[in-house]
Design an enzyme around this catalytic site. Structure first.
Site, PDB file in Angstrom:
ATOM      1  N   HIS A  90       0.880  -1.183   0.000  1.00 30.95           N
ATOM      2  CA  HIS A  90       0.000   0.000   0.000  1.00 30.95           C
ATOM      3  C   HIS A  90       0.920   1.237   0.000  1.00 30.95           C
ATOM      4  CE1 HIS A  90      -3.519   2.368   0.598  1.00 30.95           C
ATOM      5  NE2 HIS A  90      -3.843   2.071   1.844  1.00 30.95           N
ATOM      6  N   HIS A 105      -2.489  -2.632  -9.455  1.00 25.85           N
ATOM      7  CA  HIS A 105      -3.459  -2.016  -8.557  1.00 25.85           C
ATOM      8  C   HIS A 105      -4.706  -2.888  -8.526  1.00 25.85           C
ATOM      9  CE1 HIS A 105      -5.994   1.052  -6.699  1.00 25.85           C
ATOM     10  NE2 HIS A 105      -4.874   1.639  -6.358  1.00 25.85           N
ATOM     11  N   ASP A 162       2.680   5.318  -6.876  1.00 27.20           N
ATOM     12  CA  ASP A 162       3.938   5.218  -6.141  1.00 27.20           C
ATOM     13  C   ASP A 162       5.156   5.041  -7.040  1.00 27.20           C
ATOM     14  OD1 ASP A 162       2.938   5.397  -3.487  1.00 27.20           O
ATOM     15  OD2 ASP A 162       2.118   3.380  -3.701  1.00 27.20           O
TER      16      ASP A 162
HETATM   17  N1  CMC Z   1       4.674  -7.250  -9.853  1.00 27.21           N
HETATM   18  C1  CMC Z   1       4.547  -8.489 -10.357  1.00 27.21           C
HETATM   19  N2  CMC Z   1       3.384  -9.156 -10.484  1.00 27.21           N
HETATM   20  C2  CMC Z   1       2.290  -8.538 -10.039  1.00 27.21           C
HETATM   21  C3  CMC Z   1       2.324  -7.240  -9.476  1.00 27.21           C
HETATM   22  C4  CMC Z   1       3.582  -6.604  -9.394  1.00 27.21           C
HETATM   23  N3  CMC Z   1       3.677  -5.380  -8.884  1.00 27.21           N
HETATM   24  N4  CMC Z   1       1.080  -6.864  -9.116  1.00 27.21           N
HETATM   25  C5  CMC Z   1       0.280  -7.892  -9.419  1.00 27.21           C
HETATM   26  N5  CMC Z   1       1.021  -8.906  -9.989  1.00 27.21           N
HETATM   27  C6  CMC Z   1       0.497 -10.182 -10.516  1.00 27.21           C
HETATM   28  C7  CMC Z   1       0.172 -11.158  -9.404  1.00 27.21           C
HETATM   29  O1  CMC Z   1       1.277 -11.986  -9.113  1.00 27.21           O
HETATM   30  C8  CMC Z   1      -0.976 -11.918 -10.002  1.00 27.21           C
HETATM   31  O2  CMC Z   1      -0.448 -12.823 -10.957  1.00 27.21           O
HETATM   32  P1  CMC Z   1      -1.104 -14.308 -11.097  1.00 27.21           P
HETATM   33  O3  CMC Z   1      -2.535 -14.081 -11.470  1.00 27.21           O
HETATM   34  O4  CMC Z   1      -0.304 -14.975 -12.147  1.00 27.21           O
HETATM   35  O5  CMC Z   1      -0.961 -14.942  -9.738  1.00 27.21           O
HETATM   36  C9  CMC Z   1      -1.742 -10.858 -10.793  1.00 27.21           C
HETATM   37  O6  CMC Z   1      -0.757  -9.882 -11.146  1.00 27.21           O
HETATM   38  C10 CMC Z   1      -2.858 -10.190  -9.986  1.00 27.21           C
HETATM   39  O7  CMC Z   1      -2.276  -9.622  -8.831  1.00 27.21           O
HETATM   40  P2  CMC Z   1      -2.898  -9.657  -7.375  1.00 27.21           P
HETATM   41  O8  CMC Z   1      -1.791  -9.686  -6.370  1.00 27.21           O
HETATM   42  O9  CMC Z   1      -3.932 -10.714  -7.304  1.00 27.21           O
HETATM   43  O10 CMC Z   1      -3.596  -8.236  -7.355  1.00 27.21           O
HETATM   44  P3  CMC Z   1      -4.163  -7.500  -6.087  1.00 27.21           P
HETATM   45  O11 CMC Z   1      -5.269  -6.665  -6.595  1.00 27.21           O
HETATM   46  O12 CMC Z   1      -4.462  -8.462  -4.990  1.00 27.21           O
HETATM   47  O13 CMC Z   1      -2.945  -6.588  -5.609  1.00 27.21           O
HETATM   48  C11 CMC Z   1      -1.401  -4.803  -5.461  1.00 27.21           C
HETATM   49  C12 CMC Z   1      -2.799  -5.239  -5.925  1.00 27.21           C
HETATM   50  C13 CMC Z   1      -1.292  -3.292  -5.562  1.00 27.21           C
HETATM   51  C14 CMC Z   1      -1.211  -5.206  -3.988  1.00 27.21           C
HETATM   52  C15 CMC Z   1      -0.331  -5.491  -6.338  1.00 27.21           C
HETATM   53  O14 CMC Z   1      -0.505  -5.107  -7.681  1.00 27.21           O
HETATM   54  C16 CMC Z   1       1.089  -5.192  -5.869  1.00 27.21           C
HETATM   55  O15 CMC Z   1       1.595  -5.888  -4.995  1.00 27.21           O
HETATM   56  N6  CMC Z   1       1.756  -4.149  -6.461  1.00 27.21           N
HETATM   57  C17 CMC Z   1       3.069  -3.739  -5.998  1.00 27.21           C
HETATM   58  C18 CMC Z   1       2.941  -2.881  -4.742  1.00 27.21           C
HETATM   59  C19 CMC Z   1       2.450  -1.482  -5.061  1.00 27.21           C
HETATM   60  O16 CMC Z   1       2.937  -0.836  -5.972  1.00 27.21           O
HETATM   61  N7  CMC Z   1       1.482  -1.001  -4.252  1.00 27.21           N
HETATM   62  C20 CMC Z   1       0.942   0.349  -4.381  1.00 27.21           C
HETATM   63  C21 CMC Z   1      -0.464   0.359  -4.857  1.00 27.21           C
HETATM   64  S1  CMC Z   1      -1.011   1.994  -5.379  1.00 27.21           S
HETATM   65  C22 CMC Z   1      -0.980   2.983  -3.960  1.00 27.21           C
HETATM   66  C23 CMC Z   1      -1.988   2.575  -2.963  1.00 27.21           C
HETATM   67  O17 CMC Z   1      -3.125   3.054  -2.981  1.00 27.21           O
HETATM   68  O18 CMC Z   1      -1.658   1.767  -2.090  1.00 27.21           O
END
Ligand code: CMC
Length: 427
Positions: free
Chosen positions: A266, A305, A361
């Site tokens: 986050h 996201h 970010d």
């Molecule tokens: N790098 C690599 N793979 C990713 C990433 C990433 N940053 N984000 C998502 N994925 C992959 C994930 O492994 C999954 O793949 P698969 O379906 O093959 O297992 C797919 O994309 C869907 O991801 P998810 O984890 O199920 O998505 P989520 O909605 O649960 O998570 C997130 C959203 C923001 C936590 C995630 O994208 C992430 O960890 N991003 C990196 C951290 C980040 O930049 N966070 C800031 C978010 S914006 C500011 C805020 O409001 O917090």
């Protein structure tokens, strides 16, 4: 008009129920009528991470993740970032309308009048060592305000609520700056209520040197705060709503929200991005780094996201501001790595197929670093910007008669009842 209901048949029993559809949702409690046996608890929905559950009706912020749209109270983020100041946006989020000129002057004065912090809070901040993470310190500072202002317990009194809102908006920058200065072994700088909110913050941080804060940097800070000001029911806002649903005071609720924001998935992502870019170190190392991401060894921080499946509109603005800031500060060498990393990821099928784009970010940390902020403080800047959104969501919650104490259900898969085994009989 077609009938606004959903008919569900339970194939275990043949029972059919009809639920009303309002705003494309059904009331989850309606499912409880579905029971395989008469004494069953009834059907629930299972939704880890709340990916498809609306927890409230809100009029604050609209996000359309597929189209990359973000609006506060109906106003596009691009226009607010271009035309407004941060405190003006705070007013908009809290009261629902943009202030008229006199209202804005009055509002700015009311917030700036609250910027002094209590002596005991200053003393508390001095107890932390130089290696204390600023987010842990911020959580402690906000929680301490709960103890300092016991009147904040009167959460059902709207005038009282506004008093706490003003204290939080006014005092947060001072507490953050005071803690930061202590960490550096430098003296606290008093707020200057003749300055704008962001100008005063940079002044108290001591980032203006001996002179005045460069107006380009003060404006960049203000716009970054605007971009972070609200983002509907994200992890930290939901945490805040959960805490406040028990009628806890707003300091406890905001402290909890800061805790949720701290995580690298986050608000901690801006710090993690900077560390990631520094680790990559050179554009020639990008392909190898992306291979590690695709091998699920690491995440590409600042990408992806839950809601945006398109370019995060905030990231576009942040990228533009970066170059404006560099004109004043000189370039941050990490920008070349970031731009090339973004380009490489956006052409790579792993990211394309999962609709992963840069989020807010990805570029913000590069700006903060160019402005002179140390990397550990980046999430704190996110928290400071998010404060008006948290408070607007809190006010909305407190006025929402449909809300009740937050209390999710579970699917219990543990042991059924079994007899107690005394200590000497256990293997
Ligand atoms: N790098 C690599 N793979 C990713 C990433 C990433 N940053 N984000 C998502 N994925 C992959 C994930 O492994 C999954 O793949 P698969 O379906 O093959 O297992 C797919 O994309 C869907 O991801 P998810 O984890 O199920 O998505 P989520 O909605 O649960 O998570 C997130 C959203 C923001 C936590 C995630 O994208 C992430 O960890 N991003 C990196 C951290 C980040 O930049 N966070 C800031 C978010 S914006 C500011 C805020 O409001 O917090």
């Amino acid at each position: 008009m077609s009938k606004q209901t959903l008919t569900i048949t339970d194939n275990r029993t043949g029972q059919t129920i009809e639920l009303p559809i309002e705003h494309d949702t059904i009331p989850a409690i309606g499912l409880r009528q579905l029971k395989a046996q008469a004494d069953d608890f009834g059907m629930m929905v299972y939704d880890p991470g709340y990916t498809n559950t609306a927890s409230c009706k809100s009029r604050v912020t609209f996000v359309d993740g597929d189209r990359g749209i973000l609006r506060y109270r109906g106003y596009p983020i691009e226009q607010l970032a271009e035309e407004s100041t941060f405190l003006e946006v705070a007013y908009l989020l809290l009261f629902g309308e943009l202030p008229a000129a006199t209202e804005l002057t009055d509002w700015n004065a009311r917030v700036m009048a609250e910027t002094q912090i209590d002596r005991s809070l200053k003393d508390l901040l001095k107890t932390f060592g130089a290696d204390a993470h600023p987010m842990g310190v911020l959580i402690s500072a906000v929680a301490a305000m709960s103890a300092l202002y016991p009147d904040s317990k009167q959460v059902h009194d709207s005038e009282n609520r506004m008093r706490q809102v003003l204290r939080i908006l006014g005092q947060l920058p001072t507490a953050i700056a005071s803690a930061y200065r202590h960490r550096l072994g430098r003296p606290h700088i008093d707020p200057d209520d003749t300055l704008s909110y962001s100008d005063n913050f940079l002044h108290m941080m001591g980032l203006s040197g001996d002179g005045e804060v460069d107006p380009v940097l003060a404006r960049a800070m203000d716009v970054l705060f605007i971009l972070h000001a609200d983002h509907e029911q994200n992890c930290s806002t939901s945490a805040l709503r959960n805490i406040a649903s028990s009628d806890a005071d707003p300091y406890c609720a905001v402290a909890g929200a800061v805790g949720a924001l701290y995580g690298p998935l986050h608000g901690g992502a801006n710090e993690a991005v900077l560390r990631m870019l520094a680790e990559i170190g050179d554009t020639k190392n990008i392909p190898a780094f992306l291979d590690r991401v695709k091998g699920r060894e690491v995440r590409l921080m600042g990408f992806g996201h839950r809601v945006y499946k398109n370019y995060d509109p905030r990231a576009q603005i942040v990228k533009r501001i970066a170059y404006e800031v560099f004109d004043v500060t000189g370039s941050n060498r990490l920008i070349d790595i970031a731009v090339e990393l973004e380009g490489a990821a956006l052409e790579d099928d792993y990211f394309v197929s999962r609709r992963l784009y840069p989020n807010v970010d990805f570029y913000s940390g590069i700006i903060y670093q160019a402005m002179g902020f140390p990397v550990e403080i980046f999430p704190v800047l996110f928290a400071l910007g998010r404060a008006p959104g948290w408070l607007a969501q809190w006010m909305e919650l407190m006025n929402d008669e449909e809300q009740r104490i937050a209390r999710p259900r579970q699917i219990y898969l543990g042991e059924t009842e079994r007899p107690y085994v005394s200590l000497n009989e256990r293997g």
